[in-house]
Design an enzyme around this catalytic site. Sequence first.
Site, PDB file in Angstrom:
ATOM      1  CG  ASP A  32      -0.313  -0.126   2.498  1.00  0.00           C
ATOM      2  OD1 ASP A  32       0.877  -0.234   2.631  1.00  0.00           O
ATOM      3  OD2 ASP A  32      -1.189  -0.041   3.391  1.00  0.00           O
ATOM      4  CB  SER A  33       4.449   1.811  -0.120  1.00  0.00           C
ATOM      5  OG  SER A  33       4.794   0.564  -0.631  1.00  0.00           O
TER       6      SER A  33
ATOM      7  CG  ASP B 133       0.410  -4.170   1.930  1.00  0.00           C
ATOM      8  OD1 ASP B 133       0.427  -4.728   2.997  1.00  0.00           O
ATOM      9  OD2 ASP B 133       1.449  -3.194   1.939  1.00  0.00           O
TER      10      ASP B 133
ATOM     11  CE  LYS C  86       2.956  -5.801   3.858  1.00  0.00           C
ATOM     12  NZ  LYS C  86       2.672  -4.933   4.795  1.00  0.00           N
TER      13      LYS C  86
ATOM     14  CD  GLU D  95       0.144  -1.551   8.189  1.00  0.00           C
ATOM     15  OE1 GLU D  95      -0.462  -0.727   8.884  1.00  0.00           O
ATOM     16  OE2 GLU D  95       0.801  -0.995   7.157  1.00  0.00           O
TER      17      GLU D  95
ATOM     18  CD  GLU E  42       7.531  -0.315   7.735  1.00  0.00           C
ATOM     19  OE1 GLU E  42       6.608  -1.238   7.551  1.00  0.00           O
ATOM     20  OE2 GLU E  42       7.867   0.771   7.389  1.00  0.00           O
TER      21      GLU E  42
HETATM   22  O1  KIV Z   1       3.698  -1.049   1.693  1.00  0.00           O
HETATM   23  C1  KIV Z   1       5.010  -1.439   1.672  1.00  0.00           C
HETATM   24  O2  KIV Z   1       5.644  -1.076   0.918  1.00  0.00           O
HETATM   25  C2  KIV Z   1       5.017  -2.377   2.845  1.00  0.00           C
HETATM   26  C3  KIV Z   1       6.463  -2.657   3.045  1.00  0.00           C
HETATM   27  C4  KIV Z   1       7.403  -1.365   3.554  1.00  0.00           C
HETATM   28  C5  KIV Z   1       6.827  -3.860   3.864  1.00  0.00           C
HETATM   29  O3  KIV Z   1       4.386  -2.802   3.732  1.00  0.00           O
END
Ligand code: KIV
Length: 272
Positions: free
Chosen positions: A52-53, A91, A121, A123, A190
């Site tokens: 989600d980055s 994510d 994934k 959190e 992280e």
């Molecule tokens: O969204 C992302 O890029 C991440 C990584 C930094 C692990 O969750």
Amino acid sequence: MSASTSEIKRITTHVIQAMKNRGEKIAMLTAYDFSMARILDEAGIDILLVGDSASNVMAGHETTLPITLDQMIYHAQSVVRAVHRAMVVVDMPFGSYQSNSEIALKSAIRIMKESGAHAVKLEGGAEVEESIQRILMAGIPVMGHLGLTPQSIYKFGTYTVRAKQEAEAQKLHADAKLLDSLGCFALVLEKIPARLAKEVSKSIEIPTIGIGAGPDADGQVLVTHDMLGITKDFKPRFLRRYLELFDAIGEATQRYISDVKGRDFPNEHEQY
Ligand code: KIV
């Protein structure tokens, strides 16, 4: 790529676990689009994370919060189309799993069905236990994410190192054990102290993948745009830049502009 994984046609959760078991490090990078995913997959990356980055890197938002489930699915579809070997993990965006486990399951099913990705994934630890259980029961592999969890940035207030204090370190350790026992297949750690990442990695069965968590996690992940130097001003201590693409692309663009304006491009071989 190491000899031991070079012959593997498709990276699965079993391959990832076997890598931890035999002490082979796992290499993960982010990808959000077809062209980049193709390069990274052909180079031999083990896991591609549709992070989600993308909210920061692709859309220019300050946080990961605004990106939607539809947008994550769009990015994931583009990555899946490019990939032959890597495992693709997506994510779950903010708001798609926190409210209740039924919504979490629906979101995870949409990701898997509409993108063709191999895992999701999300959190958090004990707070999202029920959601993780429900997604796992549907047969969807789940990667956990503890430590600095950017979807909670407004709770933390800063992006500094997490779990430096004993109480937070203990909670993280307990959450890691919980995610392991629930049946997650891997866990991102992280921005936590290297010593804590080492302890956690030793004490759980599943592989840990560190970002700013020192050398003893079972694997490493970076945001591809950071490691290629496309994001210009983001230079945290944990980041190693392998290229300076912001500058390189800028210079190439200046040469192109100059060639166009100087009537050097296109020449007689570059036309019909
Ligand atoms: O969204 C992302 O890029 C991440 C990584 C930094 C692990 O969750």
